[in-house]
Design a protein around this motif. Structure first.
Motif, mmCIF file in Angstrom:
data_model
loop_
_atom_site.group_PDB
_atom_site.id
_atom_site.type_symbol
_atom_site.label_atom_id
_atom_site.label_comp_id
_atom_site.label_asym_id
_atom_site.label_seq_id
_atom_site.Cartn_x
_atom_site.Cartn_y
_atom_site.Cartn_z
ATOM 1 N N SER A 1 41.746 36.019 40.076
ATOM 2 C CA SER A 1 42.882 36.316 39.217
ATOM 3 C C SER A 1 43.453 37.668 39.661
ATOM 4 O O SER A 1 42.704 38.585 40.021
ATOM 5 C CB SER A 1 42.455 36.363 37.759
ATOM 6 N N LEU A 2 44.775 37.768 39.656
ATOM 7 C CA LEU A 2 45.443 38.972 40.141
ATOM 8 C C LEU A 2 46.475 39.459 39.138
ATOM 9 O O LEU A 2 47.014 38.672 38.356
ATOM 10 C CB LEU A 2 46.150 38.696 41.473
ATOM 11 N N SER A 3 46.768 40.722 39.198
ATOM 12 C CA SER A 3 47.905 41.268 38.462
ATOM 13 C C SER A 3 49.171 40.924 39.225
ATOM 14 O O SER A 3 49.261 41.228 40.416
ATOM 15 C CB SER A 3 47.768 42.779 38.349
ATOM 16 N N PRO A 4 50.164 40.302 38.580
ATOM 17 C CA PRO A 4 51.371 39.922 39.314
ATOM 18 C C PRO A 4 52.237 41.102 39.737
ATOM 19 O O PRO A 4 53.130 40.946 40.550
ATOM 20 C CB PRO A 4 52.117 39.028 38.316
ATOM 21 N N GLY A 5 51.957 42.280 39.203
ATOM 22 C CA GLY A 5 52.737 43.440 39.616
ATOM 23 C C GLY A 5 52.178 44.081 40.867
ATOM 24 O O GLY A 5 52.866 44.259 41.861
ATOM 25 N N SER A 6 50.920 44.428 40.809
ATOM 26 C CA SER A 6 50.266 45.121 41.911
ATOM 27 C C SER A 6 49.519 44.185 42.843
ATOM 28 O O SER A 6 49.115 44.602 43.935
ATOM 29 C CB SER A 6 49.269 46.142 41.366
ATOM 30 N N TRP A 7 49.312 42.933 42.419
ATOM 31 C CA TRP A 7 48.524 41.958 43.173
ATOM 32 C C TRP A 7 47.096 42.461 43.399
ATOM 33 O O TRP A 7 46.467 42.125 44.409
ATOM 34 C CB TRP A 7 49.192 41.584 44.490
ATOM 35 N N SER A 8 46.591 43.214 42.477
ATOM 36 C CA SER A 8 45.207 43.662 42.544
ATOM 37 C C SER A 8 44.347 42.760 41.660
ATOM 38 O O SER A 8 44.838 42.197 40.684
ATOM 39 C CB SER A 8 45.094 45.120 42.102
ATOM 40 N N PRO A 9 43.064 42.610 41.985
ATOM 41 C CA PRO A 9 42.188 41.716 41.210
ATOM 42 C C PRO A 9 42.025 42.183 39.772
ATOM 43 O O PRO A 9 42.001 43.376 39.483
ATOM 44 C CB PRO A 9 40.856 41.794 41.961
ATOM 45 N N THR A 10 41.908 41.210 38.871
ATOM 46 C CA THR A 10 41.770 41.526 37.452
ATOM 47 C C THR A 10 40.440 41.061 36.871
ATOM 48 O O THR A 10 40.242 41.181 35.657
ATOM 49 C CB THR A 10 42.918 40.916 36.641
ATOM 50 N N GLY A 11 39.548 40.505 37.708
ATOM 51 C CA GLY A 11 38.201 40.278 37.209
ATOM 52 C C GLY A 11 37.613 38.904 37.393
ATOM 53 O O GLY A 11 36.390 38.746 37.358
ATOM 54 N N LEU A 12 38.430 37.864 37.558
ATOM 55 C CA LEU A 12 37.883 36.532 37.786
ATOM 56 C C LEU A 12 37.750 36.295 39.283
ATOM 57 O O LEU A 12 38.706 36.507 40.035
ATOM 58 C CB LEU A 12 38.783 35.456 37.197
ATOM 59 N N TRP A 13 36.572 35.824 39.712
ATOM 60 C CA TRP A 13 36.319 35.579 41.132
ATOM 61 C C TRP A 13 35.584 34.264 41.320
ATOM 62 O O TRP A 13 34.731 33.889 40.503
ATOM 63 C CB TRP A 13 35.427 36.681 41.718
ATOM 64 N N GLY A 14 35.889 33.609 42.428
ATOM 65 C CA GLY A 14 35.067 32.504 42.853
ATOM 66 C C GLY A 14 33.911 33.021 43.692
ATOM 67 O O GLY A 14 33.795 34.229 43.937
ATOM 68 N N GLN A 15 33.087 32.108 44.156
ATOM 69 C CA GLN A 15 31.905 32.506 44.928
ATOM 70 C C GLN A 15 32.221 32.722 46.400
ATOM 71 O O GLN A 15 31.416 33.289 47.130
ATOM 72 C CB GLN A 15 30.797 31.446 44.785
#
Length: 120
Positions: free
Chosen positions: A98-112
């Motif tokens: 999951s990413l922030s649509p502004g900065s495109w930085s990760p927001t905490g959800l990740w796959g393996q």
């Protein structure tokens, strides 16, 4: 809590193609901007591509522009990354996140993660 599971990685020759998928569990997939990050051995994790909740806006790292295409199907709770004209430097573990649509930085959800290896 949404869980993310990637698929589609593998070994491919330079110039070849792969399509990665990221299946999300739970009914709230479409509230997240999503994207792909990658991490090569000895390097930091880096942004590859991102897409907004609706899919109308996409963003790409310069090193994949014109070669990779990100898309999503909210009805299927799935994120995709079509990778064409692969290069040896694309070898990495690819993660959907999951990413922030502004900065495109990760927001905490990740796959393996799924391994992509490009042979030259």
């Amino acid at each position: 809590q949404v869980q993310l599971v990637e698929s589609g990685g593998g070994l491919v020759q330079a110039g070849g193609s792969l399509r990665l998928g990221c299946a999300a569990s739970g009914p709230t997939f479409n509230i997240y901007a999503m994207g792909w990050m990658r991490q090569a051995p000895g390097k930091e994790r880096e942004f590859v591509a991102g897409i907004t909740r609706s899919g109308r806006i996409t963003n790409y790292a310069d090193f994949v522009k014109g070669r990779f295409t990100i898309s999503r199907d909210n009805a299927k709770n799935t994120l995709y990354l079509q990778m064409n004209s692969l290069r040896s430097e694309d070898t990495a573990v690819y993660y959907c996140a999951s990413l922030s649509p502004g900065s495109w930085s990760p927001t905490g959800l990740w796959g393996q993660g799924t391994q992509v290896t490009v042979s030259s």
